[in-house]
Design a protein around this motif. Sequence first.
Motif, PDB file in Angstrom:
ATOM      1  N   ASN A  46       0.858  -1.175   0.000  1.00 23.84           N
ATOM      2  CA  ASN A  46       0.000   0.000   0.000  1.00 23.84           C
ATOM      3  C   ASN A  46       0.906   1.240   0.000  1.00 23.84           C
ATOM      4  O   ASN A  46       1.715   1.382   0.920  1.00 23.84           O
ATOM      5  N   PRO A  47       0.882   2.072  -1.049  1.00 27.06           N
ATOM      6  CA  PRO A  47      -0.195   2.301  -2.018  1.00 27.06           C
ATOM      7  C   PRO A  47       0.017   1.723  -3.406  1.00 27.06           C
ATOM      8  O   PRO A  47      -0.807   1.952  -4.294  1.00 27.06           O
ATOM      9  N   LEU A  48       1.110   0.990  -3.642  1.00 29.17           N
ATOM     10  CA  LEU A  48       1.431   0.573  -5.006  1.00 29.17           C
ATOM     11  C   LEU A  48       0.541  -0.553  -5.514  1.00 29.17           C
ATOM     12  O   LEU A  48       0.267  -0.651  -6.709  1.00 29.17           O
ATOM     13  N   GLY A  49       0.126  -1.450  -4.619  1.00 29.42           N
ATOM     14  CA  GLY A  49      -0.616  -2.628  -5.040  1.00 29.42           C
ATOM     15  C   GLY A  49       0.275  -3.770  -5.484  1.00 29.42           C
ATOM     16  O   GLY A  49      -0.208  -4.804  -5.959  1.00 29.42           O
ATOM     17  N   ASP A  50       1.602  -3.613  -5.352  1.00 31.88           N
ATOM     18  CA  ASP A  50       2.524  -4.684  -5.732  1.00 31.88           C
ATOM     19  C   ASP A  50       2.359  -5.906  -4.841  1.00 31.88           C
ATOM     20  O   ASP A  50       2.083  -5.779  -3.636  1.00 31.88           O
ATOM     21  N   ILE A  51       2.560  -7.076  -5.430  1.00 32.38           N
ATOM     22  CA  ILE A  51       2.633  -8.324  -4.674  1.00 32.38           C
ATOM     23  C   ILE A  51       4.035  -8.880  -4.873  1.00 32.38           C
ATOM     24  O   ILE A  51       4.482  -9.049  -6.010  1.00 32.38           O
ATOM     25  N   TYR A  52       4.733  -9.156  -3.788  1.00 34.13           N
ATOM     26  CA  TYR A  52       6.095  -9.667  -3.900  1.00 34.13           C
ATOM     27  C   TYR A  52       6.073 -11.154  -4.270  1.00 34.13           C
ATOM     28  O   TYR A  52       5.259 -11.920  -3.749  1.00 34.13           O
TER      29      TYR A  52
END
Length: 534
Positions: free
Chosen positions: A241-247
């Motif tokens: 949060n806030p990018l929405g990336d999933i590692y």
Amino acid sequence: QALSEIEGMGGGGGNLQGMRVRPLTKRRVDVHGFCNLSGFQRSPYLSARGNFANMFQGSTEEGYKAYHADKYDEDKNPNGIINFGTSENKLCFDLMSKRLTQTDMNLMEPSLLQYPDWKGHLFLREEVARFLTYYCKAPAPLKAENVIVLNGCGSLFSALATVLCDPGEAVLIATPFYGGITQSIFLYGNVKLVYVCLDSKITGANTRPFQLTVEKLEKSLQDAQAEGVTVRALILLNPQNPLGDIYSLSELRDYLEFAKRHELHVIVDEIYMLSVFDESATFHSVLSMDRLPDPQRTHVMWGITKDFAVSGIRFGTLYTENQDVANAVASLCYFHGVCGPVQHKVAQLLKDRDWINQVYLRANHARLKAAHTYVTDELKTLGVPFLNRNAGFFVWIDFRKYLKTGTFEEELLLWKRFLDNKVLLSCGKAFECSEPGWFRIIFADKTHRLQLGMQRIRKVLEEREQEILAEEKEQPCQSDQDGKADSTDEVIFVSRHQEPTCASSSNLGDLIGLLQQQMRSSDWLQKNTAEQFA
């Protein structure tokens, strides 16, 4: 930004102007960015620490107060503020209200009205362990003795910072990040933040915008240590949060191995783990790993606030194999406990696996996906670049072309302009973004509010676009701002979480949006008018 280390915080309403302030480097908390000093009057009724807390605020708090004073209501207040700034899921009230009012939820036993084990009632901790085992895909059953229950993840951040760090020590975190963490660990526990500043440029090792790498972690840690700052932990937000990336699993392992090398605790916030709404994206919990690099220093947080759309119910849980950490955090649960009847309701909710899988998650994911599609389609029509992710409730938007000078002061003016037009967004400065002009919008809302809110956003952007064009006509010799990269060079509707392997992987909508953006952002038409050709 400078981190000001406040020293000599005495009692008796101490003199704030006389406090000794030592500026440090850009990588740490910008105290002045959160404190509204203009017109601030010291209260004689507060200590220096109390006065500091009183003025500790920024755009996030200002906008939140304005929203609550003038909430949009379709019937009672149609000209009120629409809140696209607070990360809440407003799509599932019908499902949750029905489930939480069923008969199995209404239990009132003596034990629920008495003081519990400060870690939480055993029946709840057992249910949390089973829930996390299943949804985190843990390789072995998780244990109730490793579960601690508090009233929200903000309290967990505060408690962990207190027991892992001494005052003045620091925690490593990548920017941009959810700004509430600053209040949780800095204002509450006097623990600093060391920033790992990410940017949107795709160069070399950066295969996606705002990408976190071990090299960036190493550099920020070394710089902090060179300045004499003791770093005790690393915070990871996944989904981010806030990018929405999933590692990916490999990225998570790299981050954890980095922390192990430097004997850093890792606090992993997975509060959006069930809010991945597209099958093309796969979430991997740290608890799904066959072997944690350093299990005694790995601590995982989750809560029902986001994934179950109940931000008004304060419930967060910590899973840690380190019993020293568990016991130390539990001692602070006296201040952050969850009341007995709520613990019963949460346990009943978490054990209802059939309802969660067959009813709630299916509907929630479909609604999130539809709302996300609506907002991103509107952004494409406007020619506004954004990160196209499939987790959480937010879209990270690039409004840099609407800033003439590309400063955070101008970003704040744009944010206030949105607020004046009755739509609340979150500006990048609230997340300590290193680049001015990025905003976060929350899309997990009902269609009629999304439509009206996007209309208000469109109005502001079109007005701003016309103003910039008029200014450029008046000053034709001045080039665009120095150092401001064209959005089209860096972020164009970045697709999902995988990098495209070939040109065909971009969908038609993205290509159309790209063309629209290039047409809107190009000044070729302004420079090459019919009169000039004649």
